[in-house]
Motif scaffolding. Structure first.
Motif, PDB file in Angstrom:
ATOM      1  N   ILE A  96      -1.121   2.544  -3.197  1.00 28.41           N
ATOM      2  CA  ILE A  96      -2.127   1.492  -3.070  1.00 28.41           C
ATOM      3  C   ILE A  96      -1.410   0.153  -2.998  1.00 28.41           C
ATOM      4  N   GLU A  97      -1.689  -0.609  -1.964  1.00 26.52           N
ATOM      5  CA  GLU A  97      -1.102  -1.942  -1.799  1.00 26.52           C
ATOM      6  C   GLU A  97      -2.234  -2.960  -1.725  1.00 26.52           C
ATOM      7  N   VAL A  98      -2.233  -3.913  -2.653  1.00 25.70           N
ATOM      8  CA  VAL A  98      -3.257  -4.954  -2.666  1.00 25.70           C
ATOM      9  C   VAL A  98      -2.740  -6.127  -1.832  1.00 25.70           C
ATOM     10  N   ILE A  99      -3.407  -6.399  -0.703  1.00 24.23           N
ATOM     11  CA  ILE A  99      -3.005  -7.514   0.159  1.00 24.23           C
ATOM     12  C   ILE A  99      -3.508  -8.831  -0.426  1.00 24.23           C
ATOM     13  N   ASP A 100      -4.783  -8.892  -0.754  1.00 25.35           N
ATOM     14  CA  ASP A 100      -5.357 -10.001  -1.514  1.00 25.35           C
ATOM     15  C   ASP A 100      -6.628  -9.479  -2.178  1.00 25.35           C
ATOM     16  N   GLU A 101      -7.448 -10.351  -2.751  1.00 25.65           N
ATOM     17  CA  GLU A 101      -8.594  -9.890  -3.528  1.00 25.65           C
ATOM     18  C   GLU A 101      -9.682  -9.250  -2.667  1.00 25.65           C
ATOM     19  N   ASN A 102      -9.558  -9.316  -1.344  1.00 23.57           N
ATOM     20  CA  ASN A 102     -10.561  -8.702  -0.463  1.00 23.57           C
ATOM     21  C   ASN A 102      -9.990  -7.646   0.467  1.00 23.57           C
TER      22      ASN A 102
END
Length: 618
Positions: A559-565
């Protein structure tokens, strides 16, 4: 309709039974079916592949969607989504808009709900800044506004140099520079060199040695000397090396008056120099850009000289009046601590004097000075308040740590920690001490005290953690008999606290100490754009929102979070005893629910199999 030989120049990929093609005759695009029959005639400048029975086209005047018969679909009835494209990457949102890249290497833009704002036709794009972005297509730069409208299209092979104050700086194929404003109007002047805009002006060079300040309308200001800096707080510097002048926004000299170079102050006591100002005619040996203090005093450090032999250093205000100095440049130097405070250093003795921007002498003849951001000073490793009064608690202090604007943290000689809050009326006293302490953030801090467990067979000490407010009042104490002893507890700007107990259980709390979530994990990535990414014992990953709710269950390989959306997930589906590797990009709304999901990689074409699963997840 069949086509004749050599009629087709280029053909795209087939999708939904049709493929885009480019005509050799007019260079425009249309669509053919799998039997190579023309279904939609070539009449479009740009086209996309068909996805879910629709395609995006541009006829040179407007961009719109069509069905598989070539009929236009009204915008009110349809919005193109990210899932209509084969996506390979999505960047962070900037001003509510994110760039995305297709597998063909083309870039476009989407809004936060996954709606496509600009179709992916560009070779590269920039993030949006102040409502604008720029992109490259067919060796031309296009400026785009936040509504997806084209503001300006450059000539072929022109390049973008910079963007500031709604002015775009370009460089053409011959190496000359020009500007375009945010309305797409080109300033019809070309320059050998050019800078970005600051405070309404840029520096441009017309010929070899002709430099000017230019405003946003393309008007050049005549300069007495060569511009050396852009404007800062209403002033710019021009001149030559060792002969520098301040000018106002009309490029006229702005500091005039009586020469003070013959007046020198060899002591630290500042002169009463309210009647003295520096002379423009003499110029400055050195001049820095003007800074503005917290209280609105515009100031700069300057060095003046009459014959380049005797030099004097001072701090002046925007009217040219001396605030600090003048001092003999060979014996003294003035160092800027921040926009409000200065140190005057004696080069021979290394003694230091501390002055504020009003010329007030705060401290004198110290070997070391450190300014804290709450009205206190560390002078030769001792604490003083803003009235230069030595605090009585200095005899108790071992170490001093710079805190926030309200507190300084000190470590006492007994090893405990305390908060010191500046008290300008009387000497500061220590209210309470702790064994563990953190700086305040968003109005709260985490502190800890050692407690002794006397009820067990073998008494031992443990750390009891609490949340305190800015008045040092306890908001919540975490009960070790309820949660176990914590190994550590961390707080984050996004509004939650995360603690790990000695039995490797994680507890997630809000800022009042309310339990949001309890979970176990082998590994935790704690503050990832406000999310918690955690890994279980089998190596699978899940995602938790800042409110403690599951965004994704612990099912994924990565899982990679790019930004809050925007979140990218990678994993494997097992359907009918077959394994399918996949990678997806998910668009989240403000409640952290998936509103758009596109697969960027599948090891087999299983769109029809996975689509019901995606819809169920959504």
């Amino acid at each position: 309709m069949l086509f004749k030989r050599n009629y087709i120049k280029n053909v795209g990929e087939f999708c939904d039974g049709l493929a885009p093609f480019q005509s050799n005759e007019n260079g425009l695009w249309g669509y053919i079916d799998e039997k190579r029959r023309i279904v939609i005639k070539p009449k479009y400048k740009f086209v996309s592949e068909f996805r879910y029975e629709v395609a995006f086209v541009n006829d040179g005047r407007d961009t719109f969607t069509i069905d598989k018969n070539g009929n236009r679909i009204e915008e009110s009835n349809f919005k193109l989504k990210l899932s209509h494209y084969k996506v390979s990457d999505v960047l962070q949102f900037s001003e509510g808009i994110a760039a995305f890249k297709t597998k063909e290497g083309k870039w476009g833009f989407i809004e936060k709900d996954g709606t496509v704002l600009v179709i992916p036709i560009f070779d590269f794009v920039s993030p949006f800044e102040n409502g604008y972005a720029y992109a490259k297509y067919n060796n031309r730069i296009e400026i785009i506004d936040k509504y997806g409208n084209q503001v300006y299209l450059s000539d072929e092979n022109d390049s973008m140099v910079g963007f500031s104050e709604n002015m775009f700086l370009f460089k053409d194929s011959t190496g000359k520079y020009y500007y375009v404003n945010s309305k797409g109007k080109k300033i019809q002047k070309y320059f050998q060199k050019a800078s970005e805009f600051k405070e309404g002006y840029a520096i441009v060079r017309c010929d070899i040695d002709e430099y000017y300040y230019m405003n946003e309308y393309g008007e050049l200001l005549n300069c007495a000397d060569r511009p050396l800096s852009l404007f800062s707080n209403g002033f710019a510097i021009q001149g030559a090396v060792n002969r520098e002048f301040y000018v106002n926004d009309n490029a006229y000299p702005s500091l005039t008056g009586k020469d003070v170079s013959k007046k020198t102050n060899v002591n630290y006591n500042p002169l009463d120099t309210t009647s003295y100002v520096y002379s423009y005619d003499k110029g400055f040996y050195y001049a820095e850009d003007f800074k503005i203090s917290e209280y609105g005093v515009v100031n700069a450090i300057v060095v003046t000289t009459t014959d380049c032999i005797f030099k004097y250093v001072s701090v002046i205000n925007k009217y040219g009046y001396i605030i600090i100095g003048p001092y003999d440049y060979d014996r003294y130097e003035i160092l800027r601590l921040d926009n409000d405070n200065f140190i005057v250093k004696n080069k021979e003795t290394n003694n230091l004097g501390l002055f504020n921007v009003n010329g007030q002498q705060l401290a004198i003849s110290y070997k070391s000075i450190e300014l804290l951001n709450n009205g206190m000073y560390i002078l030769d490793n001792e604490l003083y308040n803003c009235y230069k009064k030595r605090l009585e608690i200095n005899s108790l202090i071992k170490n001093i740590y710079i805190g926030d604007e309200n507190y300084t943290v000190v470590q006492l000689k007994n090893g405990k920690y305390a908060y010191i809050k500046p008290d300008f009326e009387k000497n500061q006293k220590i209210k309470k001490t702790y064994d563990y302490i953190e700086f305040f953030k968003n109005g709260i801090a985490i502190v800890g005290e050692y407690k002794e467990d006397t009820e067990s067979n073998q008494p031992y000490k443990y750390m009891e953690y609490s949340i305190i407010d800015e008045n040092l009042n306890t908001i919540c104490t975490f009960d070790p008999y309820k949660y176990g002893e914590f190994k550590h507890i961390n707080k984050y700007d996004c509004g939650y606290l995360l603690a790990k107990s000695v039995n490797d259980t994680y507890y997630m709390f809000d800022t009042t100490g309310k339990l949001l979530r309890e979970f176990t994990a082998a590994n935790v990535d704690e503050n990832n754009h406000g999310f918690i990414v955690y890994t279980d014992e089998e190596g699978k990953m899940g995602l938790i929102s800042r409110y403690g709710a599951d965004v994704f269950d612990c099912l994924y390989d990565e899982i990679e979070v790019i930004d809050e959306n925007i979140v990218k997930i990678r994993g494997r589906y097992n359907i009918d005893s077959n394994d399918y590797d996949f990678e997806s990009i998910c668009i989240l709304n403000n409640d952290y629910r998936v509103i758009e999901r596109v697969e960027t990689y599948l090891n087999q074409d299983i769109n029809k199999v996975l689509r019901p699963i995606f819809n169920k997840d959504n």
